[in-house]
Enzyme design. Structure first.
Site, PDB file in Angstrom:
ATOM      1  CG  ASN A 122      -8.905  -2.111  11.647  1.00  0.00           C
ATOM      2  OD1 ASN A 122      -8.110  -2.838  11.305  1.00  0.00           O
ATOM      3  ND2 ASN A 122      -9.431  -1.094  11.149  1.00  0.00           N
ATOM      4  CD  GLU A 174      -8.971   0.153   7.686  1.00  0.00           C
ATOM      5  OE1 GLU A 174      -8.853  -0.515   8.611  1.00  0.00           O
ATOM      6  OE2 GLU A 174      -8.382   1.577   8.142  1.00  0.00           O
ATOM      7  CG  ASP A 217      -0.515  -0.633   2.463  1.00  0.00           C
ATOM      8  OD1 ASP A 217       0.782  -0.570   2.634  1.00  0.00           O
ATOM      9  OD2 ASP A 217      -1.126  -1.330   3.345  1.00  0.00           O
ATOM     10  CG  HIS A 243      -5.897  -2.846   8.777  1.00  0.00           C
ATOM     11  ND1 HIS A 243      -6.015  -1.558   9.213  1.00  0.00           N
ATOM     12  CD2 HIS A 243      -4.644  -3.107   8.743  1.00  0.00           C
ATOM     13  CE1 HIS A 243      -4.967  -1.001   9.433  1.00  0.00           C
ATOM     14  NE2 HIS A 243      -4.026  -2.167   9.223  1.00  0.00           N
TER      15      HIS A 243
HETATM   16  C1  F6R Z   1       1.395  -1.887   5.931  1.00  0.00           C
HETATM   17  C2  F6R Z   1       0.013  -2.383   6.073  1.00  0.00           C
HETATM   18  C3  F6R Z   1      -0.662  -2.530   7.255  1.00  0.00           C
HETATM   19  C4  F6R Z   1       0.138  -2.911   8.399  1.00  0.00           C
HETATM   20  C5  F6R Z   1      -0.798  -2.771   9.913  1.00  0.00           C
HETATM   21  C6  F6R Z   1      -0.059  -2.989  11.068  1.00  0.00           C
HETATM   22  O1  F6R Z   1       1.895  -1.906   4.646  1.00  0.00           O
HETATM   23  O2  F6R Z   1      -0.338  -3.074   4.951  1.00  0.00           O
HETATM   24  O3  F6R Z   1      -1.665  -3.444   7.159  1.00  0.00           O
HETATM   25  O4  F6R Z   1       0.909  -4.268   8.416  1.00  0.00           O
HETATM   26  O5  F6R Z   1      -1.505  -1.696   9.860  1.00  0.00           O
HETATM   27  O6  F6R Z   1       0.854  -2.020  11.143  1.00  0.00           O
HETATM   28  P1  F6R Z   1       1.779  -1.927  12.378  1.00  0.00           P
HETATM   29  O7  F6R Z   1       3.037  -2.922  11.817  1.00  0.00           O
HETATM   30  O8  F6R Z   1       2.602  -0.578  12.212  1.00  0.00           O
HETATM   31  O9  F6R Z   1       1.263  -2.338  13.721  1.00  0.00           O
END
Ligand code: F6R
Length: 241
Positions: free
Chosen positions: A135, A142, A67, A137
Site C-alpha cells: 500500500n 501507513e 519499527d 507504506h
Molecule cells: C519493516 C518495515 C516495512 C516493510 C514493508 C515490506 O521494518 O518497516 O515497511 O519494509 O512492509 O515488507 P516485506 O519486505 O515483508 O514485503
C-alpha cells in the site's frame, strides 16, 4: 532517484550488498537505519558472508530499526528484535549495545516514542534501508500519515496485517499496532536505499516513483530526497516506465 533493476532476487541482494559495503568501507562508524520483513533477508545473508570474508565489519556501527510490534516482547519469536538477532545481529561482529529497536512492551508507549526520537537526534542516520508495503507504506507509516511525522504508535491497516500473516499462524496473531519511526525521521537520513521484490509491490513502486507526492502513498515523499537508490527485481519493476 537512482533505480537499479535486477534479473533475480539474488542480484537484488548482491546490489544491496555493494551499497552497504561501500558505505561501511567509506565510514566504518556509520549509523545505519535497518528494516525487517521479507525484502532484506537475502541482503542480510550477503552481509553475514561479507563479515565472514572480512570484507566488511560492523564493529563500529550503530543501528536503528524502523519499527517494532506493540505488545511484543523482544524475546517473542515474531518480534522485530528477534528477527534482527536471528537474521543479522547474532551472525555479525556488531556490539548488540549499539543496536536500537523500539520497545513494543514499554508501559508508556508515547514516552518510548519520544525517547527513540531523542536518541535519533543524537545519532544522525548515514544510510537508511527501506522496504515498501504493497500500500506504499515506508516503515509502518501507513497511507495518510503526515510527512512531518516522527516516531509514533501506528494502527496497522488490515491490508498490512494480512500481508504480514505469512510470519504468523493466523491473522488473529498479527499485532494491530506498532511503533514506527516517522516519515520525517526517515527523510533525515543522508542516504536511502529501498529494496523491493515481487509483483505485489509493482503498483506501490509505480505510485512511489511516478505518482504525485502525496500522503496517500507515503513512499512518494522519497522523490524529494537528494540521495535515494531503489533496487528492484523485474517483477517489482514491471509497472515502472
Ligand atoms: C519493516 C518495515 C516495512 C516493510 C514493508 C515490506 O521494518 O518497516 O515497511 O519494509 O512492509 O515488507 P516485506 O519486505 O515483508 O514485503
Amino acid at each position: 532517484m537512482n533505480i537499479i533493476i535486477c534479473k533475480s532476487v539474488h542480484d537484488v541482494a548482491l546490489q544491496g550488498y555493494e551499497v552497504f559495503k561501500n558505505q561501511l568501507i567509506s565510514k566504518p562508524h556509520s549509523v545505519l537505519g535497518l528494516a525487517t520483513g521479507s525484502s532484506p533477508i537475502l541482503l542480510y545473508e550477503e552481509l553475514i558472508k561479507g563479515v565472514k570474508r572480512q570484507e566488511v565489519s560492523f564493529k563500529e556501527v550503530r543501528t536503528f530499526n524502523l519499527d517494532e510490534y506493540v505488545g511484543m516482547d523482544g524475546q517473542h519469536s515474531q518480534s522485530y528484535a528477534s528477527f534482527m538477532r536471528h537474521h543479522l545481529f547474532n551472525q555479525i561482529d556488531i556490539d548488540i549495545n549499539n543496536t536500537h529497536i523500539p520497545n513494543g512492551i514499554a508501559i508508556d508507549l508515547n514516552a518510548e516514542c519520544e525517547l527513540y526520537n531523542t536518541t535519533l537526534e543524537h545519532h544522525h542516520i548515514d544510510m537508511q534501508l527501506l522496504g515498501i508495503g504493497s500500500n506504499g507504506h515506508i516503515g509502518f507509516n501507513e497511507p495518510y500519515t503526515s510527512f512531518d511525522s516522527v516516531t509514533h504508535v501506528v494502527k496497522l491497516k488490515e491490508s498490512t496485517r494480512s500481508d504480514n500473516v505469512v510470519f504468523f499462524n493466523s491473522i488473529e496473531e498479527v499485532p494491530t499496532h506498532a511503533i514506527s519511526m516517522g516519515i520525517a525521521n526517515i527523510m533525515k537520513a543522508k542516504k536511502i536505499v529501498l529494496i523491493a521484490i515481487g509483483k505485489k509491490k509493482a503498483q506501490a513502486l509505480y505510485n512511489m516513483i511516478h505518482g504525485p507526492i502525496h500522503e496517500s502513498c507515503p513512499g512518494s515523499i522519497l522523490q524529494t530526497h537528494p540521495d535515494v537508490t531503489i533496487i528492484l527485481d523485474e517483477e517489482a519493476a514491471s509497472k515502472i516506465q
